[in-house]
Design a protein around this motif. Structure first.
Motif, short mmCIF file in Angstrom:
data_model
loop_
_atom_site.label_atom_id
_atom_site.label_comp_id
_atom_site.label_asym_id
_atom_site.label_seq_id
_atom_site.Cartn_x
_atom_site.Cartn_y
_atom_site.Cartn_z
N GLY A 175 -10.02 32.12 -21.57
CA GLY A 175 -9.36 31.21 -22.67
C GLY A 175 -8.47 30.31 -22.31
N ILE A 176 -7.85 29.45 -22.95
CA ILE A 176 -6.78 28.35 -22.69
C ILE A 176 -5.46 29.16 -23.17
CG2 ILE A 176 -5.93 26.30 -23.17
CD1 ILE A 176 -8.82 25.52 -24.05
N TYR A 177 -4.49 29.22 -22.16
CA TYR A 177 -3.30 29.79 -22.28
C TYR A 177 -2.15 28.55 -22.12
CZ TYR A 177 -5.39 34.36 -21.90
OH TYR A 177 -6.51 35.38 -22.20
N THR A 178 -0.99 28.85 -23.07
CA THR A 178 -0.03 28.06 -23.01
C THR A 178 0.99 28.68 -22.30
OG1 THR A 178 -0.59 27.02 -25.23
CG2 THR A 178 1.64 26.72 -24.51
N ILE A 210 21.67 23.83 -20.11
CA ILE A 210 20.42 24.54 -20.63
C ILE A 210 19.62 23.13 -20.65
CG2 ILE A 210 21.27 26.42 -21.30
CD1 ILE A 210 21.09 25.23 -24.06
N SER A 211 18.23 23.55 -20.54
CA SER A 211 17.22 22.42 -20.50
C SER A 211 16.44 22.70 -21.94
CB SER A 211 16.21 22.55 -19.42
OG SER A 211 15.50 23.56 -19.51
N SER A 212 16.02 21.67 -22.50
CA SER A 212 14.60 21.86 -23.63
C SER A 212 13.74 22.57 -23.05
CB SER A 212 14.42 20.66 -24.28
OG SER A 212 15.75 20.08 -24.98
N PRO A 213 12.76 23.27 -23.69
CA PRO A 213 11.56 24.05 -23.31
C PRO A 213 10.48 22.88 -22.99
CG PRO A 213 11.74 24.49 -25.44
CD PRO A 213 13.05 23.83 -25.09
N LYS A 214 9.70 23.04 -21.91
CA LYS A 214 8.47 22.10 -21.61
C LYS A 214 7.13 23.12 -21.53
CE LYS A 214 7.80 17.49 -19.96
NZ LYS A 214 8.29 16.96 -21.05
N SER A 215 6.15 22.76 -22.17
CA SER A 215 5.03 23.37 -21.92
C SER A 215 3.80 22.54 -21.64
CB SER A 215 4.53 23.90 -23.46
OG SER A 215 5.59 24.61 -23.87
N GLY A 216 2.89 23.59 -20.88
CA GLY A 216 1.47 22.95 -20.64
C GLY A 216 0.44 24.08 -20.95
N THR A 217 -0.72 23.79 -20.58
CA THR A 217 -1.95 24.75 -20.75
C THR A 217 -2.65 24.85 -19.65
OG1 THR A 217 -3.62 23.05 -21.81
CG2 THR A 217 -2.10 24.21 -23.28
N ILE A 218 -3.35 26.20 -19.33
CA ILE A 218 -3.92 26.44 -18.19
C ILE A 218 -5.30 27.20 -18.76
CG2 ILE A 218 -2.71 28.55 -17.75
CD1 ILE A 218 -3.47 28.10 -14.79
N THR A 219 -6.39 27.02 -18.33
CA THR A 219 -7.64 27.48 -18.83
C THR A 219 -8.17 28.70 -17.53
OG1 THR A 219 -8.66 25.42 -19.77
CG2 THR A 219 -10.25 27.51 -19.11
N VAL A 220 -8.19 30.10 -18.06
CA VAL A 220 -8.58 30.99 -17.46
C VAL A 220 -10.03 31.23 -17.50
CG1 VAL A 220 -8.36 33.53 -17.08
CG2 VAL A 220 -6.22 32.00 -17.55
#
Length: 258
Positions: A175-178, A210-220
């Motif tokens: 699936g796709i995970y964040t 502190i930083s603001s969060p940052k996200s990406g996605t990866i496909t397994v």
């Protein structure tokens, strides 16, 4: 003589009560100070504004899609900006204080009703001065910041229950995970004794940014492609000089299912 002894005992008892009361008073005072210091520390951390001293510029991953069957780990990477801070430009590596980036990756799965964390990966990276060689200009501002890169390996596994020491670490479903990254800039300062010598055992740790969060996605994708319903069948006898060969190929995550 009896009166003198009684009087002496009364004085002794009063002195004992006085010293006990004084000790209790001092404990209350110092205890309140300690409690107040702890509350002030929490308040200071909560009042920190994100991205003032540390900022996540970008996150990325490789390979994508990732298969733990083919490759042992996926690499989660980030580019971090650090605003110039007293102590990071020095050349003598002052032993009185050290700076670290503390980071946490939270890998989550979208279950339809929301994102459920399946793995938390934490670490730290020491910033060893001087950092002048990695200085650069952030596009959004005219300030000059330092550039630091961090990398973390993920084996494609989730931890159930989460963050309990690997009691149930298993390969996650396809699936796709964040993945979401949070970072903080930490300063560890050593107190000095009377001889101005640092005392490592009395180090004071303080979060200064502190930083603001940052996200990406990866496909397994751990499911290998499958070819089924091949035509003609094995050991078939074909008279046509240009036979038609067909097959059904299945690879769900790529969208191919024909």
């Amino acid at each position: 003589m009896v009166i003198n002894k009684s009087f002496g005992r009364i004085i002794s008892i009063l002195l004992v009560f006085f010293f006990v009361a004084q000790i209790c008073w001092m404990q209350n005072i110092f205890g309140d100070d300690k409690k107040q210091n702890t509350e002030n520390k929490k308040e200071d951390e909560s009042n920190l504004k994100p991205d003032k001293k540390i900022k996540i510029n970008s996150v990325s991953d490789t390979p994508d899609p990732f298969s733990s069957v083919v490759k042992t780990n996926a690499t989660l990477s980030a580019e971090i900006g650090i605003k110039p801070t007293d102590g990071l430009e020095q050349h003598d590596k002052n032993p009185e204080h050290k700076f670290f980036i503390k980071y946490k990756w939270t890998i989550s799965s979208d279950v339809g009703t929301g994102f459920i964390p399946v793995r938390i990966l934490e670490g730290e990276k020491e910033l060893i001065p001087p950092l002048k060689k990695t200085r650069y200009k952030i596009q959004e501002t005219s300030d000059r910041w330092y550039l630091v890169n961090i990398e973390t390996l993920w084996d494609g596994k989730g931890e159930f229950p989460l963050n309990k020491g690997g009691e149930g670490v298993v390969i996650v479903p396809d699936g796709i995970y964040t993945y979401t990254l949070n970072t903080s800039l930490v300063r560890i300062k050593n107190e000095k004794d009377n001889a101005k010598t640092p005392k490592p055992n009395n180090a004071i740790t303080k979060i200064i940014g502190i930083s603001s969060p940052k996200s990406g996605t990866i496909t397994v994708d751990n499911t290998l492609p499958q070819i089924t319903s091949v035509s003609p069948n094995d050991n078939s006898f074909i008279n046509n000089s240009k036979p038609t060969i067909s097959a059904t190929y299945t690879d769900n995550l790529s969208g191919i299912n024909t």
